[in-house]
Design a protein around this motif. Structure first.
Motif, PDB file in Angstrom:
ATOM      1  N   ASP A 159       0.854  -1.185   0.000  1.00  0.00           N
ATOM      2  CA  ASP A 159       0.000   0.000   0.000  1.00  0.00           C
ATOM      3  C   ASP A 159       0.888   1.233   0.000  1.00  0.00           C
ATOM      4  O   ASP A 159       1.419   1.638   1.033  1.00  0.00           O
ATOM      5  N   LEU A 160       1.040   1.861  -1.164  1.00  0.00           N
ATOM      6  CA  LEU A 160       1.926   3.014  -1.286  1.00  0.00           C
ATOM      7  C   LEU A 160       1.274   4.314  -0.851  1.00  0.00           C
ATOM      8  O   LEU A 160       1.936   5.341  -0.778  1.00  0.00           O
ATOM      9  N   ASP A 161      -0.022   4.276  -0.566  1.00  0.00           N
ATOM     10  CA  ASP A 161      -0.710   5.492  -0.119  1.00  0.00           C
ATOM     11  C   ASP A 161      -0.385   5.853   1.322  1.00  0.00           C
ATOM     12  O   ASP A 161      -0.562   6.999   1.726  1.00  0.00           O
ATOM     13  N   ASN A 179       2.974   9.310   0.566  1.00  0.00           N
ATOM     14  CA  ASN A 179       2.178   8.739  -0.515  1.00  0.00           C
ATOM     15  C   ASN A 179       3.096   8.575  -1.720  1.00  0.00           C
ATOM     16  O   ASN A 179       3.299   9.509  -2.497  1.00  0.00           O
ATOM     17  N   TRP A 181       2.601   6.940  -4.339  1.00  0.00           N
ATOM     18  CA  TRP A 181       1.909   7.016  -5.624  1.00  0.00           C
ATOM     19  C   TRP A 181       2.019   8.417  -6.204  1.00  0.00           C
ATOM     20  O   TRP A 181       2.077   8.589  -7.428  1.00  0.00           O
ATOM     21  N   ASP A 182       2.045   9.433  -5.337  1.00  0.00           N
ATOM     22  CA  ASP A 182       2.227  10.800  -5.827  1.00  0.00           C
ATOM     23  C   ASP A 182       3.604  10.980  -6.458  1.00  0.00           C
ATOM     24  O   ASP A 182       3.783  11.817  -7.347  1.00  0.00           O
ATOM     25  N   ALA A 184       5.243   8.329  -8.031  1.00  0.00           N
ATOM     26  CA  ALA A 184       5.246   7.528  -9.248  1.00  0.00           C
ATOM     27  C   ALA A 184       4.363   8.132 -10.338  1.00  0.00           C
ATOM     28  O   ALA A 184       4.694   8.069 -11.529  1.00  0.00           O
ATOM     29  N   LYS A 185       3.233   8.739  -9.939  1.00  0.00           N
ATOM     30  CA  LYS A 185       2.265   9.235 -10.923  1.00  0.00           C
ATOM     31  C   LYS A 185       2.430  10.725 -11.232  1.00  0.00           C
ATOM     32  O   LYS A 185       2.210  11.156 -12.360  1.00  0.00           O
ATOM     33  N   GLU A 213      -2.564  -0.493 -11.304  1.00  0.00           N
ATOM     34  CA  GLU A 213      -1.504   0.072 -10.475  1.00  0.00           C
ATOM     35  C   GLU A 213      -0.344  -0.913 -10.322  1.00  0.00           C
ATOM     36  O   GLU A 213       0.810  -0.506 -10.227  1.00  0.00           O
ATOM     37  N   LEU A 217       3.395  -0.073 -11.147  1.00  0.00           N
ATOM     38  CA  LEU A 217       4.435  -0.215 -10.141  1.00  0.00           C
ATOM     39  C   LEU A 217       5.601  -1.047 -10.656  1.00  0.00           C
ATOM     40  O   LEU A 217       6.749  -0.857 -10.247  1.00  0.00           O
TER      41      LEU A 217
END
Length: 286
Positions: A159-161, A179, A181-182, A184-185, A213, A217
């Motif tokens: 869980d990357l969040d 986070n 994901w922020d 990576a995205k 996702e 990833l």
């Protein structure tokens, strides 16, 4: 070279140093409308090598190492504890002490060689445990993603969040939430914070897996390790149910002269339907 010393008339040299001033509490900026910073000032500990410069008396300057018990010895002042102090706090303390001997001293403290960082990482990581990372030759402090790479990458259910870092800072335990994901995205570098000695990183488990996702990833440099085999159990209305070892796919990139890029394991089923019969299939990743 002439050394300039200044003492108050009739004042004898003190035998005991004044106590180190109390540490200022870490400010809580959240109540003031600011976000809590994910970066904290470096704190001193055993093994650090620092340089103290005292002007106008250069004889008091030099490089010193903090001892294993967290104390520091400097000329004239003797030995005193510095464990957990920031460079700014130590500078203020030394300036206050040298005022007893030098008129208007100018003191600067710099970090010459930081101690190795002892870090811990746990949760959805391939190789959890404790890591000792040296800082040599002017290297920068490692970041969260660099430690993840060192620990073998993430698992498919990470869980990357809500990646958390527990950090000891001036006698308090800070909990930082990231986070990734922020990163990576959206490319938010502030999520990839630099680590400090004693940091504990926890990668939690996500309850709902998003296949999109997971594929994203796998392309991230700190994400899934695509070179490892996985065990897959196939049960239900299939010809050969059971456990299978699935290896990564090898795709040669055009123009790379044989360089192979690994992709995460993928299982493709060709299903033929006869007389509108439906096949039921369940997959479980062990």
């Amino acid at each position: 070279m002439v050394s300039l010393l200044w003492c108050s008339p009739g004042r004898s040299q003190p035998s005991v140093l004044d106590p180190i001033p109390p540490l200022e509490p870490y400010p809580d900026l959240r109540n003031q409308g600011f976000e809590l910073s994910t970066e904290t000032e470096y704190t001193l500990g055993a093994g650090d090598v620092i340089r103290v410069t005292v002007l106008p008396v250069g004889d008091f300057s030099g490089e010193y190492q903090i001892l294993v018990d967290g104390t520091l010895f400097v000329p004239l002042l003797g030995t005193f504890p510095v464990q957990g102090l920031t460079l700014t706090q130590l500078t203020e303390f030394l300036t206050q002490q040298y005022r007893q001997y030098v008129k208007r001293p100018s003191v600067t403290v710099g970090l010459v060689s930081p101690r190795p960082l002892k870090l811990a990482i746990a949760g959805e990581i391939n190789n959890p445990g404790s890591y000792l990372l040296p800082i040599e030759g002017g290297q920068k402090f490692p970041t969260v993603t660099q430690l993840i790479q060192q620990a073998g990458g993430l698992t498919t259910v990470a869980d990357l969040d809500n990646v958390t870092i527990k950090r000891q800072f001036q006698g308090e335990t800070l909990t930082l939430t990231l986070n990734l994901w922020d990163l990576a995205k959206k490319g938010q570098l502030k999520q990839d914070v630099t680590l400090r000695d004693g940091d504990e990183i926890i990668i939690p488990t996500q309850e709902i897996i998003d296949i999109g996702e997971t594929r994203l990833l796998s392309d991230a440099n700190f994400g899934l390790s695509a070179n490892q085999e996985i065990n897959v159990a196939v049960v239900g209305e299939v010809y050969r149910p059971g456990s299978y070892r699935v290896i990564p796919e090898s795709n040669t990139v055009s123009g790379s002269q044989g360089n192979i890029r690994r992709q995460p394991p993928r299982l493709t089923f060709a299903i033929q339907l006869y007389h509108f019969h439906k096949l039921r299939l369940q997959m479980f990743i062990l």
